[in-house]
Scaffold this motif. Structure first.
Motif, short mmCIF file in Angstrom:
data_model
loop_
_atom_site.label_atom_id
_atom_site.label_comp_id
_atom_site.label_asym_id
_atom_site.label_seq_id
_atom_site.Cartn_x
_atom_site.Cartn_y
_atom_site.Cartn_z
N VAL A 115 35.34 -2.25 94.51
CA VAL A 115 35.37 -1.42 93.34
C VAL A 115 36.20 -2.06 92.11
O VAL A 115 35.59 -2.17 91.04
CB VAL A 115 35.85 0.14 93.62
CG1 VAL A 115 35.83 0.88 92.36
CG2 VAL A 115 35.08 0.68 94.67
N ALA A 116 37.23 -2.57 92.45
CA ALA A 116 38.25 -3.46 91.43
C ALA A 116 37.33 -4.58 91.05
O ALA A 116 37.32 -4.67 89.87
CB ALA A 116 39.52 -3.42 92.09
N GLY A 117 36.77 -5.04 92.00
CA GLY A 117 35.97 -6.40 91.55
C GLY A 117 35.11 -5.96 90.73
O GLY A 117 34.55 -6.91 89.56
N ALA A 118 34.26 -4.70 90.89
CA ALA A 118 33.18 -4.65 89.99
C ALA A 118 33.62 -4.11 88.50
O ALA A 118 33.17 -4.39 87.63
CB ALA A 118 32.29 -3.25 90.64
N LEU A 119 34.68 -3.21 88.57
CA LEU A 119 35.03 -2.60 87.32
C LEU A 119 36.12 -3.48 86.39
O LEU A 119 36.07 -3.55 85.34
CB LEU A 119 36.00 -1.26 87.62
CG LEU A 119 35.06 -0.40 88.02
CD1 LEU A 119 36.08 0.98 88.15
CD2 LEU A 119 34.24 0.21 86.95
N GLY A 120 36.93 -4.66 86.95
CA GLY A 120 37.61 -5.51 86.50
C GLY A 120 37.33 -6.20 85.41
O GLY A 120 37.66 -6.10 84.22
N PRO A 121 36.17 -6.72 85.35
CA PRO A 121 35.50 -7.68 84.25
C PRO A 121 35.20 -6.77 83.20
O PRO A 121 35.43 -7.01 82.04
CB PRO A 121 34.20 -8.09 84.68
CG PRO A 121 34.38 -8.43 86.20
CD PRO A 121 35.42 -7.11 86.51
N TRP A 122 34.82 -5.30 83.34
CA TRP A 122 34.51 -4.39 82.27
C TRP A 122 35.98 -4.03 81.70
O TRP A 122 35.96 -3.78 80.37
CB TRP A 122 33.88 -3.24 82.77
CG TRP A 122 32.51 -3.63 83.11
CD1 TRP A 122 31.89 -4.34 84.29
CD2 TRP A 122 31.11 -3.17 82.52
NE1 TRP A 122 30.71 -4.42 84.20
CE2 TRP A 122 29.91 -3.71 82.94
CE3 TRP A 122 31.11 -2.37 81.19
CZ2 TRP A 122 28.72 -3.71 82.60
CZ3 TRP A 122 29.75 -2.19 80.86
CH2 TRP A 122 28.75 -2.76 81.42
N ILE A 123 36.86 -3.58 82.53
CA ILE A 123 38.13 -3.33 81.96
C ILE A 123 38.56 -4.48 81.08
O ILE A 123 39.27 -4.18 79.90
CB ILE A 123 39.03 -2.84 82.90
CG1 ILE A 123 38.67 -1.66 83.88
CG2 ILE A 123 40.63 -2.89 82.51
CD1 ILE A 123 39.42 -1.30 84.88
#
Length: 205
Positions: free
Chosen positions: A182-190
């Motif tokens: 989940v962090a890998g998916a959301l990290g770039p967006w954050i």
């Protein structure tokens, strides 16, 4: 865009009176004064190009930081107007009144989906190549909202594809039930959202 007092956005130089109608003549007059002879418009253009290169060579570190600021301003949510005001357009296009509609949404979604869209195929890489080349062209001068308008259609497609990629990544992370996924998916967006929403206009150069 490269004189010593430049900060990445439009602003009159000391010898300008602030009139767009007289701008070319004011630059030509100042170039003639510094050259010691009357210059034509084309000669004035070449003169100021050489002055810009001379300024870059004289202060390379300042120039690098200026270009970094221009790049950040290109992706920033701020609508920096010269002639065309975003608020003027929003008075005539109803959905532009919505608070979440603007370049901040498009820019953050496009940047957030960079990894997924870049690996999606040559068509998306072509769109990124166009957006990158256009941004580099804008950075040669200064940042203004209307200067990035031609890049918005490509960025809009990248933003939409990026959102689809995020949805797929989140679905895959749910299947694996792993927080790192989940962090890998959301990290770039954050990270993209932070960059796009930086209060650059309140930050000193």
């Amino acid at each position: 865009g490269h004189w010593r007092g430049a900060d990445g956005i439009f602003g009159p130089v000391p010898f300008e009176q602030g009139s767009l109608q007289r701008q070319e003549e004011e630059y030509r007059r100042e170039a003639s004064k510094r050259s010691g002879r009357l210059l034509t418009s084309s000669e004035s253009s070449r003169f100021w190009f050489r002055e810009g290169v001379r300024e870059i060579v004289a202060t390379p570190v300042r120039w690098v930081w200026l270009e970094i600021r221009k790049a950040l301003l290109f992706w920033n949510r701020e609508e920096l107007a010269i002639n065309l005001d975003y608020r003027f357009a929003s008075e005539r296009v109803a959905w532009l009144w919505w608070p979440w509609v603007g370049f901040g949404l498009v820019g953050a979604a496009a940047l957030g989906g960079l990894r997924s869209t870049w690996s999606a195929g040559p068509g998306f890489r072509l769109l990124w190549g166009y957006a990158g080349a256009y941004m580099a062209a804008v950075m040669m001068a200064f940042m203004a909202a209307e200067y990035r308008y031609p890049a918005v259609p490509a960025l809009g497609l990248l933003a939409a594809a990026g959102a689809v990629g995020l949805a797929r990544a989140l679905k895959a992370s749910e299947a694996s039930a792993g927080l790192p996924a989940v962090a890998g998916a959301l990290g770039p967006w954050i990270i993209a959202a932070i960059l796009v929403w930086l209060p650059l206009m309140r930050m000193k150069r």
